[in-house]
Write a protein that holds these residues in place. Structure first.
Motif, short mmCIF file in Angstrom:
data_model
loop_
_atom_site.label_atom_id
_atom_site.label_comp_id
_atom_site.label_asym_id
_atom_site.label_seq_id
_atom_site.Cartn_x
_atom_site.Cartn_y
_atom_site.Cartn_z
N VAL A 12 0.87 -1.17 0.00
CA VAL A 12 0.00 0.00 0.00
C VAL A 12 0.91 1.23 0.00
N MET A 13 0.58 2.19 -0.84
CA MET A 13 1.48 3.33 -1.04
C MET A 13 0.78 4.65 -0.71
N TRP A 14 1.59 5.64 -0.43
CA TRP A 14 1.14 7.02 -0.28
C TRP A 14 1.97 7.87 -1.23
N LEU A 15 1.32 8.77 -1.94
CA LEU A 15 2.02 9.70 -2.82
C LEU A 15 2.00 11.09 -2.22
N PHE A 16 3.15 11.72 -2.18
CA PHE A 16 3.27 13.11 -1.78
C PHE A 16 3.64 13.90 -3.03
N PRO A 57 -3.82 2.03 -3.13
CA PRO A 57 -3.86 0.67 -2.60
C PRO A 57 -2.81 -0.28 -3.18
N SER A 58 -2.11 0.14 -4.22
CA SER A 58 -1.09 -0.74 -4.81
C SER A 58 -0.06 0.09 -5.57
N ASN A 61 -1.55 1.19 -8.91
CA ASN A 61 -2.41 2.36 -8.77
C ASN A 61 -1.58 3.62 -8.61
N ARG A 62 -0.50 3.52 -7.86
CA ARG A 62 0.43 4.64 -7.69
C ARG A 62 0.94 5.11 -9.05
N ASP A 63 1.33 4.17 -9.90
CA ASP A 63 1.86 4.51 -11.22
C ASP A 63 0.84 5.26 -12.06
N VAL A 64 -0.43 4.88 -11.96
CA VAL A 64 -1.50 5.56 -12.69
C VAL A 64 -1.58 7.02 -12.25
N THR A 85 5.78 3.76 1.42
CA THR A 85 4.91 2.64 1.77
C THR A 85 4.02 3.04 2.94
N ASP A 86 2.96 2.27 3.14
CA ASP A 86 2.07 2.52 4.27
C ASP A 86 2.84 2.42 5.59
N LYS A 87 3.78 1.50 5.65
CA LYS A 87 4.60 1.35 6.86
C LYS A 87 5.42 2.61 7.12
N GLN A 88 6.06 3.15 6.07
CA GLN A 88 6.84 4.37 6.23
C GLN A 88 5.94 5.55 6.60
N TYR A 89 4.77 5.63 5.98
CA TYR A 89 3.83 6.70 6.28
C TYR A 89 3.42 6.66 7.75
#
Length: 113
Positions: A12-16, A57-58, A61-64, A85-89
């Motif tokens: 799971v990713m977060w984009l800034f 969520p993936s 999806n981040r790449d999109v 990553t969600d863990k880093q966030y």
């Protein structure tokens, strides 16, 4: 065996999105406002004035969303995207001054769903 939570915390990713756009002319202000509106239409939320964040969520999806942000970029200025990553966030530490209003009951991670 890796637990499902641990596996998801890395996928799971977060984009800034960080940006510094010129706003000297009326045209530049229009481009900057349009860029912020496009980010919001794509599901980003303002974290600070020139920092927007979005849950993905993936990695796919981040790449999109990275491709979409690239298409929104105005003709001048700088836009940077950082993926965590969600863990880093979850390990982000925030500090606020004493005059800050109380934090909302619901964490940002839960508000986005």
């Amino acid at each position: 065996m890796i637990s499902e939570y641990r596996l998801n915390a890395y996928h799971v990713m977060w984009l800034f999105v960080f940006f510094d756009l010129p706003t000297t002319t009326k045209k530049e202000r229009k481009y900057a406002a349009g860029f912020r509106k496009d980010l919001e239409k794509d599901g980003f939320r303002m974290m600070q004035f020139s920092v927007y964040i979005r849950h993905c969520p993936s990695k796919e999806n981040r790449d999109v969303h990275i491709k979409r942000v690239r298409s929104f970029v105005p003709p001048s200025g700088m836009v940077s995207i950082m993926s965590v990553t969600d863990k880093q966030y979850g390990e982000i530490v925030n500090f606020w001054g004493a005059k800050r209003s109380p934090l909302p009951e619901t964490p940002l991670q839960l508000e986005l769903f």
